[in-house]
Enzyme design. Structure first.
Site, PDB file in Angstrom:
ATOM      1  N   TYR A 146     -18.511 -28.881 -20.657  1.00  0.00           N
ATOM      2  CA  TYR A 146     -18.101 -28.166 -21.866  1.00  0.00           C
ATOM      3  C   TYR A 146     -17.317 -26.907 -21.508  1.00  0.00           C
ATOM      4  O   TYR A 146     -17.768 -26.098 -20.691  1.00  0.00           O
ATOM      5  CB  TYR A 146     -19.346 -27.774 -22.666  1.00  0.00           C
ATOM      6  CG  TYR A 146     -19.027 -27.112 -23.988  1.00  0.00           C
ATOM      7  CD1 TYR A 146     -18.345 -27.801 -24.981  1.00  0.00           C
ATOM      8  CD2 TYR A 146     -19.401 -25.797 -24.242  1.00  0.00           C
ATOM      9  CE1 TYR A 146     -18.040 -27.201 -26.196  1.00  0.00           C
ATOM     10  CE2 TYR A 146     -19.108 -25.188 -25.453  1.00  0.00           C
ATOM     11  CZ  TYR A 146     -18.424 -25.890 -26.429  1.00  0.00           C
ATOM     12  OH  TYR A 146     -18.129 -25.302 -27.622  1.00  0.00           O
ATOM     13  N   ASP A 246     -14.314 -21.356 -15.074  1.00  0.00           N
ATOM     14  CA  ASP A 246     -14.860 -21.002 -16.387  1.00  0.00           C
ATOM     15  C   ASP A 246     -16.249 -20.387 -16.195  1.00  0.00           C
ATOM     16  O   ASP A 246     -17.233 -21.090 -15.960  1.00  0.00           O
ATOM     17  CB  ASP A 246     -14.929 -22.250 -17.273  1.00  0.00           C
ATOM     18  CG  ASP A 246     -15.396 -21.927 -18.682  1.00  0.00           C
ATOM     19  OD1 ASP A 246     -15.751 -20.769 -18.947  1.00  0.00           O
ATOM     20  OD2 ASP A 246     -15.404 -22.854 -19.523  1.00  0.00           O
ATOM     21  N   LYS A 273     -19.254 -14.539 -23.941  1.00  0.00           N
ATOM     22  CA  LYS A 273     -20.700 -14.339 -24.129  1.00  0.00           C
ATOM     23  C   LYS A 273     -21.180 -12.935 -23.758  1.00  0.00           C
ATOM     24  O   LYS A 273     -20.964 -12.009 -24.506  1.00  0.00           O
ATOM     25  CB  LYS A 273     -21.468 -15.425 -23.379  1.00  0.00           C
ATOM     26  CG  LYS A 273     -21.056 -16.816 -23.904  1.00  0.00           C
ATOM     27  CD  LYS A 273     -22.107 -17.843 -23.746  1.00  0.00           C
ATOM     28  CE  LYS A 273     -21.609 -19.224 -24.082  1.00  0.00           C
ATOM     29  NZ  LYS A 273     -22.144 -19.808 -25.298  1.00  0.00           N
TER      30      LYS A 273
HETATM   31  C1  LIG Z   1     -18.605 -22.827 -20.093  1.00  0.00           C
HETATM   32  C2  LIG Z   1     -18.161 -22.494 -21.487  1.00  0.00           C
HETATM   33  N1  LIG Z   1     -16.858 -22.317 -21.735  1.00  0.00           N
HETATM   34  C3  LIG Z   1     -16.410 -21.983 -22.955  1.00  0.00           C
HETATM   35  C4  LIG Z   1     -17.287 -21.836 -24.008  1.00  0.00           C
HETATM   36  C5  LIG Z   1     -16.753 -21.494 -25.381  1.00  0.00           C
HETATM   37  O1  LIG Z   1     -17.121 -20.204 -25.748  1.00  0.00           O
HETATM   38  P1  LIG Z   1     -17.152 -19.786 -27.298  1.00  0.00           P
HETATM   39  O2  LIG Z   1     -18.315 -20.494 -27.923  1.00  0.00           O
HETATM   40  O3  LIG Z   1     -17.299 -18.298 -27.276  1.00  0.00           O
HETATM   41  O4  LIG Z   1     -15.849 -20.226 -27.877  1.00  0.00           O
HETATM   42  C6  LIG Z   1     -18.657 -22.002 -23.793  1.00  0.00           C
HETATM   43  C7  LIG Z   1     -19.616 -21.837 -24.910  1.00  0.00           C
HETATM   44  O5  LIG Z   1     -20.777 -22.180 -24.825  1.00  0.00           O
HETATM   45  C8  LIG Z   1     -19.113 -22.345 -22.500  1.00  0.00           C
HETATM   46  O6  LIG Z   1     -20.421 -22.538 -22.243  1.00  0.00           O
END
Ligand SMILES: Cc1ncc(COP(=O)(O)O)c(C=O)c1O
Length: 438
Positions: A146, A246, A273
């Protein structure tokens, strides 16, 4: 007084109202749980009190954003002051410079940074940056990982045995995703050095970026192996692609993120986050040579960057206070608490008939309804019955006074005590011993 999930509870009443104004009754899918979600009234440190007055230990922390739990007094005080001074300006503020300095001081690869409003936006921008820098269309990502809600980042997020193929097949995540999106995403098996290198090299001239999560949540936070890290670094540099890491979720693992803990050297990192201290945030940080893609000083930049609420001083203030409080000792403490939780629950499961396991990384864990060793998406993949068993665990825990995700994920926060974790483990052991029926 009624409690969730009783039909006379306030949560049920709010859900009924929600059904009139939201498709499905809620405005984001994440907090859904059967038979209806728990509605929060307020947060106090490690706990959430719901609208019926029930207090629960919050192992969700708004999906890993609230590393200091709810309403930390220092964050509240700083934000209160900032709100009184204004919440958003069409001018830069000192607050954004200060948070940028705090973050850039934490990891070697963070030479410069740009803020945005979510992790999804950060991943989208990083992918666009890689395309602008290389002039190439494709990105590489790992199967089942994800990265937020950008079409390209979602490819093959929920592949299943009926469609995933031998080498992973690129599959658009939602209905209506144009074929071109899947065509421009090359999917590799996580941590499989040989297969991933072969697949990347076969597409080399078209690859703009390799996007990796150092310990993907959907894979039970299984970290990238040293051999996989070495291969990704070596191959991206050889083929002239950008290595995007990421760290939206994993930045909490260490003062300098999982990249510092695991020794990863990305070109660009996406963040989100915890760096917003409980407010909406995202960021792209990286080496100057890559971040120059956003530099407007010579005219229109290769990649323009905007966002109405980008770097609003409320988020910036909350993020700065949060990170300043998150020192090595605070991180070590929650990481050790989590390590103990994972070890203790696994040994309890060994002694019981519950056919499950717990995996974890830093201050994050995931409870699975199977015992297969987890190395990638396919080994983590839960059958419908296994997924139902974990949903039943979530429901039982909610009734016992604990919030975890319906997928079995949980995140520790600094106000959690050893006693909190002990009582959580006791509840898990009690429920799994009793047997879980969906
Ligand atoms: C690894 C990762 N990348 C991107 C995101 C997306 O972040 P947001 O929910 O702030 O758009 C998340 C959200 O859980 C994530 O866990």
């Amino acid at each position: 007084m009624a409690r969730w999930p009783e039909p006379t509870s306030r949560s049920k009443q709010l859900y009924e109202r929600g059904l009139e104004v939201f498709p499905g009754g809620i405005t984001r899918t994440l907090p859904w749980q059967e038979p209806f979600p728990v509605y929060a009234a307020k947060g106090e440190g490690a706990y959430v009190v719901d609208v019926d007055g029930t207090r629960r230990l919050d192992l969700l922390n708004n999906f890993a954003t609230l590393v200091h739990g709810h309403a930390h007094p220092a964050v509240v005080e700083a934000v209160r002051r900032q709100v009184g001074d204004g919440t958003a300006f069409a001018l830069p503020t000192e607050r954004e410079v200060a948070l940028a300095e705090v973050i850039c001081a934490r990891a070697e690869s963070f030479e410069q940074i740009r803020f945005c409003n979510s992790g999804s936006e950060a991943v989208m921008s990083a992918i666009k940056a890689a395309r602008a820098l290389t002039g190439r269309p494709k990105i590489v990502k790992a199967e089942g990982v994800y990265h937020g809600s950008y079409d390209y980042a979602e490819v093959s997020l929920d592949s299943n045995p009926s469609n995933w193929g031998n080498d992973p097949i690129s599959i658009g995540y939602s209905k209506g995703v144009p074929k071109g999106v899947a065509d421009d995403v090359v999917v590799v098996p996580f941590n499989d050095v040989e297969a991933a290198e072969r697949i990347i090299r076969a597409n080399a001239p078209q690859i703009a970026a390799v996007l990796m999560d150092p310990a993907p949540s959907y894979l039970g936070f299984t970290p990238m192996s040293q051999a996989f890290i070495d291969m990704i670094e070596r191959v991206t540099r050889e083929i002239g692609a950008v290595f995007i890491l990421d760290e939206v979720i994993t930045f909490r693992a260490h003062r300098g993120g999982a990249q510092t803990l695991l020794g990863i050297d990305p070109d660009i990192t996406t963040l989100g986050k915890i760096i917003g201290g409980g407010f909406p945030v995202g960021a792209v940080a990286g080496r100057r040579a890559f971040m120059s893609v956003y530099d407007h000083r010579a005219g229109k930049p290769a990649l323009p960057w905007s966002g109405t609420f980008t770097a609003n001083p409320v988020t910036m203030t909350a993020g700065q206070v949060t990170l300043e409080l998150l020192d090595d000792a605070a991180i070590d403490r929650i990481n050790h608490l989590n390590e103990r939780l994972v070890r203790s629950l696994n040994s309890a499961f060994e002694r019981s008939s519950f056919p499950g396991q717990v995996t974890g990384f830093a201050s994050m864990f995931m409870i699975f309804g199977h015992k297969r060793p987890i190395v990638d998406y396919r080994s983590a993949y839960a059958s419908p019955a296994e997924a139902k068993c974990i949903k039943a665990l979530q429901r039982g825990l909610t009734e016992e006074g604990f919030h975890i995700a319906g997928t079995g994920k949980g995140f520790l926060s600094t106000p959690m005590t050893e006693a909190d974790i002990e009582s959580f483990m006791e509840a898990v052991i009690k429920l799994t011993k009793a047997g879980l029926t969906a």
